[in-house]
Motif scaffolding. Structure first.
Motif, PDB file in Angstrom:
ATOM      1  N   TRP A 173       0.813  -1.221   0.000  1.00  0.00           N
ATOM      2  CA  TRP A 173       0.000   0.000   0.000  1.00  0.00           C
ATOM      3  C   TRP A 173       0.847   1.272   0.000  1.00  0.00           C
ATOM      4  CZ3 TRP A 173      -4.287   0.525  -2.072  1.00  0.00           C
ATOM      5  CH2 TRP A 173      -5.291   1.402  -1.675  1.00  0.00           C
ATOM      6  N   ASP A 174       1.817   1.280  -0.926  1.00  0.00           N
ATOM      7  CA  ASP A 174       2.715   2.435  -1.067  1.00  0.00           C
ATOM      8  C   ASP A 174       3.404   2.790   0.254  1.00  0.00           C
ATOM      9  OD1 ASP A 174       3.945   4.321  -2.725  1.00  0.00           O
ATOM     10  OD2 ASP A 174       2.503   5.879  -2.199  1.00  0.00           O
ATOM     11  N   ARG A 176       2.148   2.721   3.208  1.00  0.00           N
ATOM     12  CA  ARG A 176       1.275   3.242   4.265  1.00  0.00           C
ATOM     13  C   ARG A 176       0.974   2.213   5.350  1.00  0.00           C
ATOM     14  NH1 ARG A 176      -0.835   5.696  -0.396  1.00  0.00           N
ATOM     15  NH2 ARG A 176      -2.519   4.174  -0.648  1.00  0.00           N
ATOM     16  N   ASP A 179       3.171   2.849   8.222  1.00  0.00           N
ATOM     17  CA  ASP A 179       3.133   4.215   8.750  1.00  0.00           C
ATOM     18  C   ASP A 179       2.039   4.306   9.808  1.00  0.00           C
ATOM     19  OD1 ASP A 179       3.032   6.900   9.274  1.00  0.00           O
ATOM     20  OD2 ASP A 179       2.518   7.525   7.229  1.00  0.00           O
ATOM     21  N   ASP A 180       2.435   4.332  11.074  1.00  0.00           N
ATOM     22  CA  ASP A 180       1.466   4.355  12.169  1.00  0.00           C
ATOM     23  C   ASP A 180       0.633   5.626  12.198  1.00  0.00           C
ATOM     24  OD1 ASP A 180       2.270   1.867  13.009  1.00  0.00           O
ATOM     25  OD2 ASP A 180       3.729   2.656  14.455  1.00  0.00           O
ATOM     26  N   ASP A 181       1.068   6.656  11.488  1.00  0.00           N
ATOM     27  CA  ASP A 181       0.323   7.914  11.460  1.00  0.00           C
ATOM     28  C   ASP A 181      -0.734   7.932  10.367  1.00  0.00           C
ATOM     29  OD1 ASP A 181       1.783   9.015  13.576  1.00  0.00           O
ATOM     30  OD2 ASP A 181       3.374   9.699  12.229  1.00  0.00           O
ATOM     31  N   ASN A 182      -0.893   6.809   9.649  1.00  0.00           N
ATOM     32  CA  ASN A 182      -1.896   6.738   8.583  1.00  0.00           C
ATOM     33  C   ASN A 182      -3.067   5.877   9.057  1.00  0.00           C
ATOM     34  OD1 ASN A 182      -3.375   6.038   6.160  1.00  0.00           O
ATOM     35  ND2 ASN A 182      -1.629   6.841   5.014  1.00  0.00           N
ATOM     36  N   PRO A 183      -4.195   6.509   9.450  1.00  0.00           N
ATOM     37  CA  PRO A 183      -5.328   5.752   9.993  1.00  0.00           C
ATOM     38  C   PRO A 183      -6.433   5.477   8.971  1.00  0.00           C
ATOM     39  CG  PRO A 183      -5.642   8.063  10.476  1.00  0.00           C
ATOM     40  CD  PRO A 183      -4.405   7.969   9.596  1.00  0.00           C
ATOM     41  N   GLY A 184      -6.140   5.599   7.673  1.00  0.00           N
ATOM     42  CA  GLY A 184      -7.170   5.430   6.656  1.00  0.00           C
ATOM     43  C   GLY A 184      -7.836   4.065   6.724  1.00  0.00           C
ATOM     44  N   GLU A 185      -9.096   4.006   6.304  1.00  0.00           N
ATOM     45  CA  GLU A 185      -9.865   2.764   6.395  1.00  0.00           C
ATOM     46  C   GLU A 185      -9.218   1.645   5.586  1.00  0.00           C
ATOM     47  OE1 GLU A 185     -14.508   1.255   5.888  1.00  0.00           O
ATOM     48  OE2 GLU A 185     -13.785   2.995   4.746  1.00  0.00           O
ATOM     49  N   THR A 187      -6.073   1.430   4.674  1.00  0.00           N
ATOM     50  CA  THR A 187      -4.797   1.102   5.306  1.00  0.00           C
ATOM     51  C   THR A 187      -5.004   0.190   6.504  1.00  0.00           C
ATOM     52  OG1 THR A 187      -3.921   3.256   4.622  1.00  0.00           O
ATOM     53  CG2 THR A 187      -2.702   2.069   6.322  1.00  0.00           C
ATOM     54  N   ARG A 191      -3.639  -3.648   6.973  1.00  0.00           N
ATOM     55  CA  ARG A 191      -2.827  -4.064   8.119  1.00  0.00           C
ATOM     56  C   ARG A 191      -3.435  -5.286   8.796  1.00  0.00           C
ATOM     57  NH1 ARG A 191      -2.439   1.879  10.525  1.00  0.00           N
ATOM     58  NH2 ARG A 191      -0.685   2.711   9.301  1.00  0.00           N
TER      59      ARG A 191
END
Length: 220
Positions: A173-174, A176, A179-185, A187, A191
């Motif tokens: 996902w590029d 992301r 990246d713990d600062d990325n909370p997108g649905e 993403t 995870r």
């Protein structure tokens, strides 16, 4: 020798394509047409398509399943790698995008090897399982809505034969997913999916850093 995967710069990526890619003209033209669309990033990279073709040939695959057709590049790549009596069943909701796919499948002379099921993928997979039972497919490729990955994976696993392979796109996902600062649905869904497959003892596993990350899960 290297203890980790090499970073692929733009220059190295061009070299990779120049010294590896053997993309048929029909796939090149489909990729070029898709590049002019707003959702062009939904198409897999050509080197990933070629890698998947290699996997199919190594497996001697005959029956493939796909979740997420888009404009048909991956389905066409798979169909071109199958024997004449092989087939791909592909699931998508879009009549517009798959109309583009149908044109190129016909032009390539493999439209008789590709069956398109229009509608929600979960319903299409349930229909296949009810109609055919499980264990009939050699290979499954998942490249659709990320929040649906966990469900698609379970359904494809049931449809796959022992020793069959599931390939799941976009699992890095590029970057992301790390990246713990990325909370997108999407993403968060990826995870959770990556954690679940990592712990799944029903499969052998490898997450390959090609394209946007390709998870390979072999059914034991």
């Amino acid at each position: 020798m290297s203890s980790r995967t090499i970073q692929v710069t733009d220059t190295l990526h061009r070299y990779l394509l120049e010294h590896s890619l053997r993309e048929p003209d029909v796939l090149q033209r489909l990729r070029a047409e898709t590049a002019g669309m707003a959702e062009r990033n939904m198409q897999i990279s050509p080197e990933q398509g070629q890698f998947m073709q290699m996997l199919l040939r190594l497996m001697g695959a005959r029956r493939c399943l796909e979740v997420g057709t888009f404009t048909g590049y991956s389905a066409l790549a798979m169909a071109l790698a199958l024997p004449e009596d092989g087939n791909v069943v592909t699931c998508d909701r879009s009549e517009d995008y798959t109309a583009v796919a149908r044109r190129y499948w016909s032009e390539a002379g493999v439209d008789d090897r590709i069956a398109l099921m229009l509608g929600p993928a979960a319903e299409s997979l349930a229909t296949l399982e009810a109609r055919e039972g499980g264990g009939g497919y050699d290979f499954a490729f998942i490249d659709a809505d990320k929040t649906g990955y966990a469900d698609y994976y379970e359904r494809c696993l049931r449809l796959l034969r022992p020793g069959g392979l599931i390939a799941v796109d976009n699992t890095l996902w590029d970057g992301r997913v790390a990246d713990d600062d990325n909370p997108g649905e999407d993403t968060m869904a990826l995870r959770a999916f990556n954690r679940a497959v990592h712990a799944d003892e029903r499969v052998d596993l490898s997450l390959v850093p090609i394209g946007d990350g390709l998870t390979l899960a072999r059914k034991r």
